[in-house]
Design an enzyme around this catalytic site. Structure first.
Site: not given
Length: 236
Positions: A103-105, A107
């Site tokens: 999960l990107d930063a 999200s």
């Protein structure tokens, strides 16, 4: 209990089963001082297993947990840029666990973490079709939402159509949608929305397959998966 030696090597995190078989064929494994052959079994408690001159450590206990990842944390154990990582959130876990996918930063939401390499490979392999569902707040031309349900080229790769459900419209240009994808490419939802002229304002993963984010988990908190949840992940 006896197990095939290549399985014990893989469970101990030494290598894959295929690589273990090659080591056995090359004569690099002994059991109680005797050279092992492919197909041999051993008891990791009672037998002395040596691989390339070093004793094989016993497999660590498998740990499976669900984290409600907040925004601002990267899904790695170490970050060269000094950003906060999910490792900091699970530091009181009983084992060294790794994120399953990413999960990107920017999200948030459901992030599975485990030290079970085989399960991680099962869930993240490109051939796996586990749907991942997100709540997405978007702004832009809502008339183009239907384009998300068509095949789309992202970074030279054709992603499968998403399933999109509009939860509510805040205005003519803002909506909260539920979006399910089957790949896990880097920033995939953001890139898909961008192609459709939509700006993602907030992105939260709420499910992997039928495993839902526990509503009792506050951002930054985690819990162990139940035996039923673990069995579900291994079977689908």
């Amino acid at each position: 209990m006896k197990e095939r030696i290549q399985k014990l090597m893989a469970q101990a995190g030494l290598c894959s089963r295929r690589a273990a078989e090659e080591i056995i064929r090359a004569g690099g494994v002994t059991v109680n001082g005797r050279r092992a052959e492919l197909g041999d079994s051993a008891d990791p408690v009672r037998d002395k297993i040596v691989v390339n001159g070093k004793p094989l450590r016993r497999a660590e206990e498998k740990v499976y947990l669900m984290l409600n990842k907040p925004r601002g944390y990267v899904s790695t154990l170490k970050d060269e840029r000094g950003r906060k990582t999910v490792k900091q959130l699970v530091r009181d876990c009983s084992a060294r666990v790794y994120p399953v996918g990413r999960l990107d930063a920017d999200s948030e939401g459901l992030l599975l973490m485990t030290n079970d390499g085989e399960l991680t490979l099962h869930l993240t392999h490109p051939s796996h079709e586990a749907g991942k569902t997100y709540l997405v707040s978007v702004r832009g031309d809502l008339g183009r939402l239907g384009e998300l349900e068509q095949p789309m080229d992202i970074d030279g790769y054709t992603v499968r159509p998403a399933q999109v459900f509009i939860r509510d419209r805040a205005s003519d240009t803002e909506a909260h949608i539920e979006m399910t994808i089957h790949e896990g490419r880097n920033r995939q939802i953001r890139k898909m929305c961008e192609k459709c002229g939509l700006d993602v304002r907030r992105l939260k993963r709420i499910a992997v397959g039928e495993l839902m984010l526990d509503p009792k988990l506050a951002p930054g908190r985690w819990r162990m998966l139940t035996p039923e949840e673990i069995a579900y992940l291994k079977e689908f």
